[in-house]
Design a protein around this motif. Sequence first.
Motif, mmCIF file in Angstrom:
data_model
loop_
_atom_site.group_PDB
_atom_site.id
_atom_site.type_symbol
_atom_site.label_atom_id
_atom_site.label_comp_id
_atom_site.label_asym_id
_atom_site.label_seq_id
_atom_site.Cartn_x
_atom_site.Cartn_y
_atom_site.Cartn_z
ATOM 1 N N THR A 158 2.126 -1.251 4.881
ATOM 2 C CA THR A 158 2.527 -2.451 5.620
ATOM 3 C C THR A 158 2.200 -3.731 4.871
ATOM 4 O O THR A 158 3.048 -4.627 4.736
ATOM 5 C CB THR A 158 1.840 -2.471 6.998
ATOM 6 O OG1 THR A 158 2.202 -1.295 7.729
ATOM 7 C CG2 THR A 158 2.262 -3.706 7.791
ATOM 8 N N LEU A 159 0.963 -3.825 4.369
ATOM 9 C CA LEU A 159 0.499 -5.082 3.780
ATOM 10 C C LEU A 159 0.819 -5.229 2.298
ATOM 11 O O LEU A 159 0.903 -6.359 1.796
ATOM 12 C CB LEU A 159 -1.016 -5.219 3.991
ATOM 13 C CG LEU A 159 -1.491 -5.225 5.447
ATOM 14 C CD1 LEU A 159 -2.993 -5.456 5.514
ATOM 15 C CD2 LEU A 159 -0.752 -6.279 6.260
ATOM 16 N N SER A 160 0.996 -4.116 1.592
ATOM 17 C CA SER A 160 1.250 -4.194 0.151
ATOM 18 C C SER A 160 2.713 -3.989 -0.214
ATOM 19 O O SER A 160 3.110 -4.279 -1.347
ATOM 20 C CB SER A 160 0.399 -3.159 -0.599
ATOM 21 O OG SER A 160 -0.973 -3.451 -0.476
ATOM 22 N N VAL A 161 3.506 -3.468 0.721
ATOM 23 C CA VAL A 161 4.922 -3.216 0.427
ATOM 24 C C VAL A 161 5.827 -3.994 1.384
ATOM 25 O O VAL A 161 6.598 -4.866 0.967
ATOM 26 C CB VAL A 161 5.246 -1.707 0.500
ATOM 27 C CG1 VAL A 161 6.731 -1.473 0.245
ATOM 28 C CG2 VAL A 161 4.410 -0.932 -0.509
ATOM 29 N N ALA A 162 5.721 -3.674 2.671
ATOM 30 C CA ALA A 162 6.634 -4.274 3.646
ATOM 31 C C ALA A 162 6.432 -5.782 3.776
ATOM 32 O O ALA A 162 7.404 -6.560 3.738
ATOM 33 C CB ALA A 162 6.457 -3.599 5.006
ATOM 34 N N VAL A 193 -3.573 -13.357 1.446
ATOM 35 C CA VAL A 193 -4.693 -12.742 2.173
ATOM 36 C C VAL A 193 -4.301 -11.348 2.669
ATOM 37 O O VAL A 193 -5.067 -10.380 2.541
ATOM 38 C CB VAL A 193 -5.126 -13.634 3.352
ATOM 39 C CG1 VAL A 193 -6.164 -12.923 4.216
ATOM 40 C CG2 VAL A 193 -5.686 -14.958 2.837
ATOM 41 N N LEU A 194 -3.090 -11.225 3.219
ATOM 42 C CA LEU A 194 -2.629 -9.927 3.705
ATOM 43 C C LEU A 194 -2.489 -8.924 2.561
ATOM 44 O O LEU A 194 -2.860 -7.750 2.698
ATOM 45 C CB LEU A 194 -1.285 -10.083 4.423
ATOM 46 C CG LEU A 194 -1.295 -10.863 5.739
ATOM 47 C CD1 LEU A 194 0.115 -10.963 6.302
ATOM 48 C CD2 LEU A 194 -2.226 -10.203 6.751
ATOM 49 N N ALA A 195 -1.950 -9.383 1.433
ATOM 50 C CA ALA A 195 -1.772 -8.487 0.289
ATOM 51 C C ALA A 195 -3.113 -8.010 -0.256
ATOM 52 O O ALA A 195 -3.264 -6.843 -0.637
ATOM 53 C CB ALA A 195 -0.975 -9.196 -0.808
ATOM 54 N N ILE A 196 -4.097 -8.906 -0.285
ATOM 55 C CA ILE A 196 -5.434 -8.507 -0.739
ATOM 56 C C ILE A 196 -6.003 -7.438 0.193
ATOM 57 O O ILE A 196 -6.598 -6.446 -0.261
ATOM 58 C CB ILE A 196 -6.368 -9.732 -0.806
ATOM 59 C CG1 ILE A 196 -5.942 -10.654 -1.957
ATOM 60 C CG2 ILE A 196 -7.820 -9.299 -0.985
ATOM 61 C CD1 ILE A 196 -6.707 -11.961 -2.007
ATOM 62 N N ALA A 197 -5.807 -7.618 1.491
ATOM 63 C CA ALA A 197 -6.279 -6.620 2.454
ATOM 64 C C ALA A 197 -5.568 -5.285 2.237
ATOM 65 O O ALA A 197 -6.190 -4.213 2.294
ATOM 66 C CB ALA A 197 -6.050 -7.118 3.879
ATOM 67 N N GLY A 198 -4.260 -5.339 1.976
ATOM 68 C CA GLY A 198 -3.508 -4.113 1.726
ATOM 69 C C GLY A 198 -3.966 -3.403 0.467
ATOM 70 O O GLY A 198 -4.103 -2.173 0.440
ATOM 71 N N GLU A 199 -4.220 -4.176 -0.588
ATOM 72 C CA GLU A 199 -4.695 -3.575 -1.833
ATOM 73 C C GLU A 199 -6.107 -3.026 -1.679
ATOM 74 O O GLU A 199 -6.464 -2.015 -2.292
ATOM 75 C CB GLU A 199 -4.643 -4.605 -2.963
ATOM 76 C CG GLU A 199 -3.234 -4.985 -3.379
ATOM 77 C CD GLU A 199 -2.420 -3.783 -3.815
ATOM 78 O OE1 GLU A 199 -2.907 -2.998 -4.650
ATOM 79 O OE2 GLU A 199 -1.298 -3.613 -3.306
ATOM 80 N N PHE A 200 -6.915 -3.681 -0.870
ATOM 81 C CA PHE A 200 -8.262 -3.173 -0.610
ATOM 82 C C PHE A 200 -8.183 -1.825 0.109
ATOM 83 O O PHE A 200 -8.927 -0.886 -0.211
ATOM 84 C CB PHE A 200 -9.050 -4.172 0.234
ATOM 85 C CG PHE A 200 -10.468 -3.758 0.502
ATOM 86 C CD1 PHE A 200 -11.449 -3.902 -0.469
ATOM 87 C CD2 PHE A 200 -10.824 -3.205 1.719
ATOM 88 C CE1 PHE A 200 -12.760 -3.503 -0.227
ATOM 89 C CE2 PHE A 200 -12.129 -2.803 1.978
ATOM 90 C CZ PHE A 200 -13.098 -2.957 0.996
ATOM 91 N N ALA A 201 -7.266 -1.723 1.077
ATOM 92 C CA ALA A 201 -7.076 -0.450 1.774
ATOM 93 C C ALA A 201 -6.592 0.625 0.805
ATOM 94 O O ALA A 201 -7.068 1.768 0.825
ATOM 95 C CB ALA A 201 -6.076 -0.621 2.917
#
Length: 214
Positions: A158-162, A193-201
Amino acid sequence: MAQGEDAELRRLVGVLTGVAGLVAIYIQAQVYRIPGRPMWNHLSTELLFYSTAFLLGPLVVGVVFSLARGSAVPAEKGEPVYRRSHQRLGMTLLVVAALEAVAIAWRTHYLASALDGPQPVALLGKAMVGKETIRTALAIGAHVLQGEYEWLLPVQWTLSVAAPALFAVGLWAWHRRGGSLRTAGRAIIGITVLAIAGEFAGRSLFYLTGRPWF
């Protein structure tokens, strides 16, 4: 130094820095391409490393540009410059979102292959360990994806692609309508911020699926 020579020098430094960055990412990824960790010993590892850099790098630059708006570029020609940079950012995010999707899907398939009968020879790579050892390691990684940490995968998708892909389309449409640069800048900060959270996941899932199994 003449202005033309200065521009050429900056271009050369930029190219050399970019090449050095690509090499550095490759070297970092090779740290994980070891026979003792079959879960990481796959080309999807390099893809994940590169997609992370290509996603967060332009976004961070976009954040810096947004925060420096009005000081980095003269006011009289600032708006066209920022709108062009946002368009390039949007195109970059679309390409990187596709790359990230391929990397995640490929890695997920690689781990899940251990649960679907005999391990395909093409996926054994150069690992110098037994076939059953590889199957065991991949199966454990696949169970992580299906167990208590399975929620990390949809977060990454969701956060790193969509989210970056949708943001890229929205950014293009926003500038097409002549939308506010200030609002666009704030949106860039938000998607970063969202992308960083997605990459962290995603990185958490990467390490969790590579835990020792012996």
